[in-house]
Write a protein that holds these residues in place. Structure first.
Motif, PDB file in Angstrom:
ATOM      1  N   LEU A 302      39.667 -14.097  -8.464  1.00  0.00           N
ATOM      2  CA  LEU A 302      38.326 -14.613  -7.430  1.00  0.00           C
ATOM      3  C   LEU A 302      38.625 -16.792  -7.396  1.00  0.00           C
ATOM      4  CD1 LEU A 302      35.424 -11.640  -7.647  1.00  0.00           C
ATOM      5  CD2 LEU A 302      37.220 -12.257  -6.006  1.00  0.00           C
ATOM      6  N   THR A 303      39.045 -16.660  -8.636  1.00  0.00           N
ATOM      7  CA  THR A 303      38.119 -18.331  -9.149  1.00  0.00           C
ATOM      8  C   THR A 303      38.859 -19.395  -9.162  1.00  0.00           C
ATOM      9  OG1 THR A 303      39.571 -17.823 -11.403  1.00  0.00           O
ATOM     10  CG2 THR A 303      37.151 -17.006 -11.192  1.00  0.00           C
ATOM     11  N   VAL A 304      40.509 -18.663  -8.464  1.00  0.00           N
ATOM     12  CA  VAL A 304      41.517 -19.204  -8.817  1.00  0.00           C
ATOM     13  C   VAL A 304      42.202 -19.297  -7.407  1.00  0.00           C
ATOM     14  CG1 VAL A 304      42.092 -19.030 -11.472  1.00  0.00           C
ATOM     15  CG2 VAL A 304      43.281 -18.256  -9.762  1.00  0.00           C
ATOM     16  N   LEU A 305      43.036 -21.071  -7.147  1.00  0.00           N
ATOM     17  CA  LEU A 305      43.706 -20.665  -6.388  1.00  0.00           C
ATOM     18  C   LEU A 305      45.056 -19.812  -6.268  1.00  0.00           C
ATOM     19  CD1 LEU A 305      43.858 -25.265  -5.575  1.00  0.00           C
ATOM     20  CD2 LEU A 305      42.815 -23.739  -3.955  1.00  0.00           C
ATOM     21  N   LYS A 306      45.458 -19.514  -5.293  1.00  0.00           N
ATOM     22  CA  LYS A 306      47.024 -18.319  -4.934  1.00  0.00           C
ATOM     23  C   LYS A 306      47.519 -19.200  -3.790  1.00  0.00           C
ATOM     24  CE  LYS A 306      43.268 -15.723  -4.110  1.00  0.00           C
ATOM     25  NZ  LYS A 306      41.822 -15.934  -5.310  1.00  0.00           N
ATOM     26  N   ILE A 307      49.019 -18.982  -3.801  1.00  0.00           N
ATOM     27  CA  ILE A 307      49.175 -19.055  -2.199  1.00  0.00           C
ATOM     28  C   ILE A 307      49.528 -17.166  -1.787  1.00  0.00           C
ATOM     29  CG2 ILE A 307      52.077 -19.427  -1.450  1.00  0.00           C
ATOM     30  CD1 ILE A 307      52.602 -20.834  -4.209  1.00  0.00           C
ATOM     31  N   ILE A 308      48.697 -17.865  -0.717  1.00  0.00           N
ATOM     32  CA  ILE A 308      49.264 -16.679   0.672  1.00  0.00           C
ATOM     33  C   ILE A 308      50.741 -16.750   1.376  1.00  0.00           C
ATOM     34  CG2 ILE A 308      47.626 -15.747   2.712  1.00  0.00           C
ATOM     35  CD1 ILE A 308      46.332 -15.769  -0.236  1.00  0.00           C
ATOM     36  N   LYS A 309      50.937 -17.545   1.206  1.00  0.00           N
ATOM     37  CA  LYS A 309      52.378 -17.348   2.014  1.00  0.00           C
ATOM     38  C   LYS A 309      53.250 -18.230   2.385  1.00  0.00           C
ATOM     39  CE  LYS A 309      52.023 -15.429   6.637  1.00  0.00           C
ATOM     40  NZ  LYS A 309      51.649 -15.650   7.741  1.00  0.00           N
ATOM     41  N   LYS A 310      54.714 -18.448   1.989  1.00  0.00           N
ATOM     42  CA  LYS A 310      55.406 -19.765   1.904  1.00  0.00           C
ATOM     43  C   LYS A 310      56.303 -19.267   3.298  1.00  0.00           C
ATOM     44  CE  LYS A 310      55.989 -20.400  -3.648  1.00  0.00           C
ATOM     45  NZ  LYS A 310      56.819 -19.416  -4.317  1.00  0.00           N
ATOM     46  N   SER A 364      34.614 -18.857 -15.580  1.00  0.00           N
ATOM     47  CA  SER A 364      33.884 -19.733 -15.535  1.00  0.00           C
ATOM     48  C   SER A 364      34.220 -19.991 -13.609  1.00  0.00           C
ATOM     49  CB  SER A 364      33.157 -20.181 -15.949  1.00  0.00           C
ATOM     50  OG  SER A 364      32.802 -21.843 -15.445  1.00  0.00           O
ATOM     51  N   PHE A 365      33.470 -19.672 -13.048  1.00  0.00           N
ATOM     52  CA  PHE A 365      33.292 -19.824 -11.178  1.00  0.00           C
ATOM     53  C   PHE A 365      33.761 -21.410 -11.415  1.00  0.00           C
ATOM     54  CE2 PHE A 365      32.986 -15.136 -10.982  1.00  0.00           C
ATOM     55  CZ  PHE A 365      33.946 -14.571  -9.856  1.00  0.00           C
ATOM     56  N   TYR A 366      32.588 -22.259 -11.949  1.00  0.00           N
ATOM     57  CA  TYR A 366      32.524 -23.437 -11.976  1.00  0.00           C
ATOM     58  C   TYR A 366      33.356 -24.346 -12.161  1.00  0.00           C
ATOM     59  CZ  TYR A 366      31.106 -27.923 -12.127  1.00  0.00           C
ATOM     60  OH  TYR A 366      30.468 -29.799 -12.509  1.00  0.00           O
ATOM     61  N   SER A 367      33.829 -23.445 -12.940  1.00  0.00           N
ATOM     62  CA  SER A 367      34.834 -25.046 -14.521  1.00  0.00           C
ATOM     63  C   SER A 367      36.266 -24.552 -13.890  1.00  0.00           C
ATOM     64  CB  SER A 367      35.014 -23.963 -15.532  1.00  0.00           C
ATOM     65  OG  SER A 367      35.759 -25.016 -16.414  1.00  0.00           O
ATOM     66  N   SER A 368      37.029 -23.666 -13.367  1.00  0.00           N
ATOM     67  CA  SER A 368      37.750 -23.019 -12.867  1.00  0.00           C
ATOM     68  C   SER A 368      38.110 -23.448 -10.817  1.00  0.00           C
ATOM     69  CB  SER A 368      38.197 -20.893 -12.572  1.00  0.00           C
ATOM     70  OG  SER A 368      38.304 -20.752 -13.499  1.00  0.00           O
ATOM     71  N   VAL A 369      36.782 -23.013 -10.515  1.00  0.00           N
ATOM     72  CA  VAL A 369      37.054 -23.856  -9.008  1.00  0.00           C
ATOM     73  C   VAL A 369      37.385 -25.308  -9.109  1.00  0.00           C
ATOM     74  CG1 VAL A 369      35.859 -23.501  -6.497  1.00  0.00           C
ATOM     75  CG2 VAL A 369      36.518 -21.795  -8.034  1.00  0.00           C
ATOM     76  N   SER A 370      36.069 -25.575  -9.483  1.00  0.00           N
ATOM     77  CA  SER A 370      36.133 -27.170  -9.355  1.00  0.00           C
ATOM     78  C   SER A 370      37.586 -28.025 -10.310  1.00  0.00           C
ATOM     79  CB  SER A 370      34.727 -27.641 -10.878  1.00  0.00           C
ATOM     80  OG  SER A 370      35.070 -27.476 -11.603  1.00  0.00           O
TER      81      SER A 370
END
Length: 392
Positions: A302-310, A364-370
């Protein structure tokens, strides 16, 4: 006229790696050609009549998908042809937000109208849409036959409007709503308007507000649509001190003397509540079926960036840092999610030991997203992680 074939060449253009894995089309590269040829034969044998669509509940609404690979590919090609012939292009959410933020800086005296269509897909006349396409004489008979087959399924199931979940429904909705888009832009006093699916944002001279509301109501009625009157789906007010939710953001405007307006964007309360709901569901799922590693993966996901499609054009990213890149508070609003998680982990009903509590404290949502932290997930892993949230 654009070539509208459903042969092996066309199939190969839209077939994805996910299709190969999901439908087990081939296991070795040398079998690819034979598999595509077999798929072409299946499509031709059905003579553009689809099998019954399968349904499932998502977020309280019934969605539909093709029941087999031949129908999935046929519908995908149909959608591709309609989009190309009619130049249908859905608005980019990030571009819409960027433009809305820019126009709201204008210190002129305007009225903001944030509007939403009530039950949009269910209200669109599917048969009328097909009839218009047929009268235009731009689509091949095979495409019209396929559309009628989908429509027949809907009538047999007593479904109103367009079936949610199919890409073709999104395309037909875009075509159907073009009349509204054109109407707004010729209104007297019009300054700016945009739409993302069924969510409208309009900026108009404040002296023309009443006239536009009446005209829009009449125009919507003419095509069988109506506007949503729920408070979180509608806002009409002065642009210089506007506050409303739009596409997952809370947008706040403050006028500044002798300068442009100050526009602040944060993640909306409704979206933050959905994130909290996903956190709570993850914890409850772990209580029912203990798997602490999977719980950590769910919360981290829920907190990280991820690749949806290439694809050949690059990489499509997903995640809070990407989806809400225009926030003004550097994601400080996510601290409320961190507080919620910390409170939940300490509740006795979840029976976490001290070591587990310590591990959860490091998420941490704040730390991971920021910090825009990234995660890598296979399709299968992502499905396993996210399946518990399908109705959120």
């Amino acid at each position: 006229m654009l070539k509208q074939t459903f042969d092996n060449t066309a199939i190969a253009k839209v077939l994805t790696r996910e299709d190969v894995l999901r439908w087990n089309l081939w296991s070795k590269p040398e079998k690819k050609e034979c598999a595509i040829e077999a798929l072409e034969n299946l499509i031709q044998a059905k003579n553009f009549n689809i099998s019954a669509l399968k349904s499932e509940k998502r977020r309280g609404k019934t969605t539909y998908q093709a029941n087999n690979i031949e129908d999935a590919i046929t519908i995908r090609l149909l959608d591709r042809y309609i989009r190309r012939i009619y130049k249908v292009r859905q608005s980019d959410r990030n571009r819409v937000i960027r433009q809305v933020k820019t126009v709201l800086r204008d210190s002129g005296h305007y009225t903001v109208m944030r509007l939403d269509i009530k039950q949009c897909y269910e209200s669109i006349d599917f048969e009328a849409s097909i009839k218009k396409l047929e009268n235009d004489m731009l689509l091949a008979p095979s495409c019209i036959r396929l559309l009628n087959s989908i429509s027949s399924f809907c009538k047999n199931k007593k479904l109103k409007g367009l079936p949610r979940g199919l890409a073709i429904s999104t395309t037909l909705a875009e075509l159907y709503l073009e009349a509204i888009d054109k109407h707004i832009k010729v209104e007297e006093g019009f300054f700016y308007a945009t739409r993302y699916v069924d969510d409208f944002f309009i900026l108009i001279d404040k002296t023309k507000e009443k006239e536009l509301k009446e005209n829009l109501k009449q125009k919507f009625n003419e095509i069988g649509l109506s506007l949503n009157d729920e408070s979180h789906k509608k806002y009409i007010g002065p642009s210089q001190d506007a506050e409303f939710d739009y596409l997952g953001y809370n947008i706040l405007v403050k006028s500044v003397n002798n300068s442009e307006n100050e526009v602040t964007l944060t993640i909306s309360k409704k979206k933050l509540d959905k994130i909290k709901q996903k956190v709570a569901i993850s914890l409850n799922e772990n209580k029912k079926i203990p798997d602490f590693n999977l719980l950590k993966q769910r919360l981290t996901y829920l907190t990280v960036l991820k690749i949806i499609k290439k694809n050949d054009n690059g990489v499509l990213l997903g995640g809070l840092a990407y989806n809400y890149r225009y926030v003004s508070d550097e994601f400080k609003c996510l601290r409320t999610i961190d507080g919620f998680l910390m409170n939940m982990k300490n509740q006795s009903r979840f029976s976490f030991n001290n070591e587990e509590k310590e591990m959860l404290s490091k998420i941490s949502f704040y730390s991971s997203v920021s910090k825009k932290k990234q995660g890598k997930y296979t399709r299968r892993k992502a499905e396993k992680i996210s399946r518990v949230w399908k109705n959120v």
